[in-house]
Design a protein around this motif. Structure first.
Motif, PDB file in Angstrom:
ATOM      1  N   ASN A 129      51.899  44.353  39.583  1.00 13.63           N
ATOM      2  CA  ASN A 129      50.705  44.745  38.840  1.00 13.63           C
ATOM      3  C   ASN A 129      49.501  44.962  39.754  1.00 13.63           C
ATOM      4  O   ASN A 129      48.672  45.845  39.509  1.00 13.63           O
ATOM      5  CB  ASN A 129      50.364  43.711  37.763  1.00 13.63           C
ATOM      6  CG  ASN A 129      50.255  42.297  38.291  1.00 13.63           C
ATOM      7  OD1 ASN A 129      51.255  41.671  38.609  1.00 13.63           O
ATOM      8  ND2 ASN A 129      49.043  41.778  38.389  1.00 13.63           N
ATOM      9  N   THR A 199      56.692  43.344  35.476  1.00 16.16           N
ATOM     10  CA  THR A 199      56.422  42.762  34.173  1.00 16.16           C
ATOM     11  C   THR A 199      55.889  43.797  33.185  1.00 16.16           C
ATOM     12  O   THR A 199      54.987  44.580  33.496  1.00 16.16           O
ATOM     13  CB  THR A 199      55.436  41.587  34.290  1.00 16.16           C
ATOM     14  OG1 THR A 199      55.099  41.113  32.993  1.00 16.16           O
ATOM     15  CG2 THR A 199      54.165  41.981  35.036  1.00 16.16           C
ATOM     16  N   SER A 200      56.419  43.769  31.976  1.00 13.39           N
ATOM     17  CA  SER A 200      55.956  44.686  30.928  1.00 13.39           C
ATOM     18  C   SER A 200      54.569  44.308  30.442  1.00 13.39           C
ATOM     19  O   SER A 200      53.944  45.060  29.676  1.00 13.39           O
ATOM     20  CB  SER A 200      56.945  44.677  29.758  1.00 13.39           C
ATOM     21  OG  SER A 200      57.110  43.363  29.243  1.00 13.39           O
ATOM     22  N   ASP A 201      54.055  43.156  30.898  1.00 14.64           N
ATOM     23  CA  ASP A 201      52.712  42.703  30.534  1.00 14.64           C
ATOM     24  C   ASP A 201      51.637  43.325  31.421  1.00 14.64           C
ATOM     25  O   ASP A 201      50.449  43.013  31.280  1.00 14.64           O
ATOM     26  CB  ASP A 201      52.649  41.173  30.635  1.00 14.64           C
ATOM     27  CG  ASP A 201      51.417  40.579  29.972  1.00 14.64           C
ATOM     28  OD1 ASP A 201      51.020  41.070  28.894  1.00 14.64           O
ATOM     29  OD2 ASP A 201      50.841  39.620  30.523  1.00 14.64           O
ATOM     30  N   THR A 202      52.014  44.233  32.307  1.00 12.42           N
ATOM     31  CA  THR A 202      51.074  44.812  33.270  1.00 12.42           C
ATOM     32  C   THR A 202      49.805  45.382  32.631  1.00 12.42           C
ATOM     33  O   THR A 202      48.709  45.195  33.191  1.00 12.42           O
ATOM     34  CB  THR A 202      51.780  45.870  34.126  1.00 12.42           C
ATOM     35  OG1 THR A 202      52.796  45.227  34.915  1.00 12.42           O
ATOM     36  CG2 THR A 202      50.822  46.585  35.055  1.00 12.42           C
ATOM     37  N   ASN A 204      47.997  44.283  30.398  1.00 14.00           N
ATOM     38  CA  ASN A 204      47.056  43.185  30.176  1.00 14.00           C
ATOM     39  C   ASN A 204      46.538  42.595  31.483  1.00 14.00           C
ATOM     40  O   ASN A 204      45.642  41.744  31.461  1.00 14.00           O
ATOM     41  CB  ASN A 204      47.724  42.065  29.370  1.00 14.00           C
ATOM     42  CG  ASN A 204      47.977  42.462  27.936  1.00 14.00           C
ATOM     43  OD1 ASN A 204      47.181  43.166  27.331  1.00 14.00           O
ATOM     44  ND2 ASN A 204      49.108  42.036  27.391  1.00 14.00           N
ATOM     45  N   GLU A 218      60.270  47.368  28.163  1.00  8.55           N
ATOM     46  CA  GLU A 218      60.958  46.075  28.242  1.00  8.55           C
ATOM     47  C   GLU A 218      61.899  46.104  29.444  1.00  8.55           C
ATOM     48  O   GLU A 218      62.558  47.102  29.708  1.00  8.55           O
ATOM     49  CB  GLU A 218      61.732  45.831  26.938  1.00  8.55           C
ATOM     50  CG  GLU A 218      62.414  44.494  26.850  1.00  8.55           C
ATOM     51  CD  GLU A 218      63.809  44.493  27.482  1.00  8.55           C
ATOM     52  OE1 GLU A 218      64.274  43.408  27.876  1.00  8.55           O
ATOM     53  OE2 GLU A 218      64.417  45.571  27.596  1.00  8.55           O
ATOM     54  N   GLU A 244      58.407  39.775  38.223  1.00  9.57           N
ATOM     55  CA  GLU A 244      58.305  38.830  37.108  1.00  9.57           C
ATOM     56  C   GLU A 244      59.003  37.566  37.564  1.00  9.57           C
ATOM     57  O   GLU A 244      59.900  37.628  38.426  1.00  9.57           O
ATOM     58  CB  GLU A 244      58.949  39.385  35.844  1.00  9.57           C
ATOM     59  CG  GLU A 244      58.814  38.515  34.603  1.00  9.57           C
ATOM     60  CD  GLU A 244      57.384  38.160  34.219  1.00  9.57           C
ATOM     61  OE1 GLU A 244      56.833  37.232  34.857  1.00  9.57           O
ATOM     62  OE2 GLU A 244      56.828  38.789  33.297  1.00  9.57           O
ATOM     63  N   GLY A 460      50.582  33.085  23.863  1.00  9.80           N
ATOM     64  CA  GLY A 460      51.414  33.813  24.815  1.00  9.80           C
ATOM     65  C   GLY A 460      51.754  33.042  26.065  1.00  9.80           C
ATOM     66  O   GLY A 460      52.208  33.610  27.043  1.00  9.80           O
ATOM     67  N   GLY A 519      45.028  39.113  28.319  1.00 10.15           N
ATOM     68  CA  GLY A 519      45.354  38.870  26.920  1.00 10.15           C
ATOM     69  C   GLY A 519      44.190  38.419  26.066  1.00 10.15           C
ATOM     70  O   GLY A 519      44.368  38.114  24.882  1.00 10.15           O
TER      71      GLY A 519
END
Length: 562
Positions: A129, A199-202, A204, A218, A244, A460, A519
């Motif tokens: 990220n 990470t798919s949370d990138t 955020n 995902e 991740e 989360g 987040g």
């Protein structure tokens, strides 16, 4: 003289024996070595701002005194030693090799980091990220060696000689992968495939518009989609490089590979992966571990070049399959290594180019400021001081009620000198604390929105390890351990008065948080937004003015109720 018939017969026998020996050899197995590291974050200089103190465990897993570790020149030295000790090998990464970098790297736009990775012989790495800190377009230009109009920052810079890969980063415009999803490399006598992911949370985790045109899918299903295509190309092993990871309190090397207490997203991802993937090289969580999840090897090399992971894959020549996988994390302990001369030459050049700005004095510190919380406490001395600095800066240019600072935006501590002596803090030291170049934003939020923001600290993630927001002096609350987020907060006050859920308050945060980073999406609801200035400017002014008179040293603004 020997007849031609006898000579022919002798040659035939020798040829047959050689063929048999070759066939026997081909029916055996051979080892290849995968060297890996992650989350280097441009930490070229071992001493910036202070040596990274790596946790050390003994053979029984008991924690000992931390030791100074990492630094590019020492990492390069260990890598050369280990390369000389093994057979065919390759060096790979698991993302965040640059970004959130100390000032010596960041001032030169991380160009010397790429030059150093070229020098190490890095072959391929996953995206992380933080590679997107300046945005995707800037990253691609940098990797290609395209310089701004005023030229490159580091003399002779020509871009990356290694590949970045990510199977789950997709262009929204055409549905294609943004970089290569995988590469295949020849390691000794075997073809090895490396699939990348992050990470798919990138979205955020990246500020502003850096990834607005990209989609982060995902992880596991996207990775598995490429396995059949890769297998048709005759590879002997498939390795996943993924940004991740997991949290882990144990030793960096676990002889049993059990890794008791390992927790985090990479576990669920690993369990979903195609069985053809033999090794998972992870990152993102800055942990050191060698584990097995459902029999598959999972490794991580902590961060900042403090460890080098060495994984040995034993491959059966006949079946072209991995039949054994073992790994070890080598500590890059500065006291036991000599700096590599070639690497040191690059560091000397970087230091010279950045010395004037980096060494500018800021203050003299008589007490350490750390990111970590005291036992049983929530806030930290450094987090509190940064929040205080932002509030004071906001009041100097306008009006504000309180400030909040995210724990993830604080990248280094401000330590004392040797034997606890007061330390002279320079600009390079404080830059390492806040290296992102964020601006400060003031906004209006009502009391109800502020309560919702505080509750998002426990959403989360782990209830025991929330995503912390440090608060400025005068703001306080208590939280009940073990309760649900909606019932966690108690006695929220500003200057001793209970928070009014209907009242509008002026809150100051960095631009990353203002965009909903980490987040904390409630910040996006803020109105009457105003850009105040740079976060680092606020921090420098405050540290210079306050000196040793820092109210944030008392960490009692947020109290836990058991």
């Amino acid at each position: 003289m020997m007849s031609s018939i006898k000579i022919f017969s002798l040659l035939s026998v020798l040829s047959l024996l050689f063929s048999c020996a070759s066939a026997t050899k081909q029916q055996g197995s051979a080892d290849i070595t995968i060297f890996s590291f992650n989350d280097f974050h441009g930490n070229l200089q071992a001493e910036q701002p202070v040596p990274y103190m790596a946790p050390v465990h003994d053979a029984h897993g008991h924690a000992g005194a931390p030791t100074a570790a990492g630094g590019y020149a020492y990492f390069a030295s260990m890598l050369k030693q280990r390369r000389a000790a093994v057979g065919p090998s390759i060096l790979v990464g698991a993302g965040d090799l640059m970004g959130a970098s100390p000032i010596a790297s960041a001032m030169l736009r991380d160009e010397p980091v790429i030059a150093a990775l070229n020098q190490l012989g890095l072959s391929v790495t996953a995206l992380g990220n933080h590679e997107f800190d300046a945005g995707g377009a800037a990253l691609q230009a940098k990797l290609a060696g395209v310089c701004p109009a005023n030229g490159c920052a580091f003399p002779g810079f020509s871009g990356a000689k290694y590949d970045y890969i990510a199977a789950n980063v997709i262009n929204k415009s055409d549905g294609q992968t943004w970089v290569k999803p995988y590469v295949i490399r020849q390691v000794g006598e075997f073809k090895v495939a490396f699939i990348g992911a992050l990470t798919s949370d990138t979205p955020n985790l990246v500020a502003g518009d850096g990834v607005k045109d990209l989609q982060f899918e995902e992880e596991a299903n996207t990775i598995n989609r490429y396995v059949p295509e890769i297998q048709r190309q005759g590879v002997a092993a498939i390795v996943l490089l993924i940004h991740e990871g997991a949290s882990y309190q144990g030793a960096a090397n676990d002889a049993s590979y059990a890794c008791e207490g390992l927790q985090g997203p990479i576990i669920a991802i690993s369990k979903k992966l195609d069985k053809a993937i033999s090794l998972v090289v992870s990152g993102h969580t800055h942990q050191g571990y060698t584990c097995k999840i459902d029999g598959r090897l999972l490794v991580q090399a902590r961060s900042y070049g403090a460890y080098l992971t060495e994984t040995t894959l034993t491959i059966d020549r006949s079946s072209q399959q991995v039949i054994k996988a073992v790994a070890s994390n080598h500590l890059i302990e500065q006291s036991k290594l000599s700096a590599d001369p070639e690497a040191q030459q690059l560091l000397t050049q970087v230091a010279s180019l950045t010395a004037m700005v980096r060494t500018r004095p800021v203050t003299r510190l008589s007490a350490a400021l750390t990111r970590a919380s005291e036992p049983g406490q929530f806030d930290s001395s450094l987090g509190n001081v940064i929040a205080d600095a932002q509030l004071k800066f906001a009041k100097s240019v306008g009006n504000a009620d309180f400030a909040m600072m995210n724990a993830g935006g604080i990248r280094s501590d401000l330590a004392l000198g040797k034997q606890g002596q007061p330390a002279e803090i320079n600009y390079g030291d404080i830059y390492a604390v806040q290296p992102f170049g964020n601006t400060l934003i003031s906004m209006r939020l009502n009391g109800e929105q502020i309560l919702a923001l505080l509750q998002q600290q426990w959403q989360g993630g782990s209830k025991a390890a929330p995503k912390k927001l440090f608060v400025s002096d005068g703001f306080s609350y208590r939280w009940k351990f073990g309760a649900e987020p909606a019932n966690m907060l108690q006695d929220v006050r500003l200057h001793g008065q209970p928070l009014d859920i209907q009242k509008q308050y002026t809150v100051v945060v960095n631009s990353f948080l203002a965009d909903g980073g980490d987040g904390f999406t409630v910040f996006r609801q803020g109105t009457e937004r105003r850009v105040l200035g740079r976060d680092l400017e606020a921090f420098e002014h405050y540290m210079h003015a306050q000196g040793a008179d820092l109210t944030g040293l008392k960490t009692d603004r947020v109290q836990r109720l058991d």
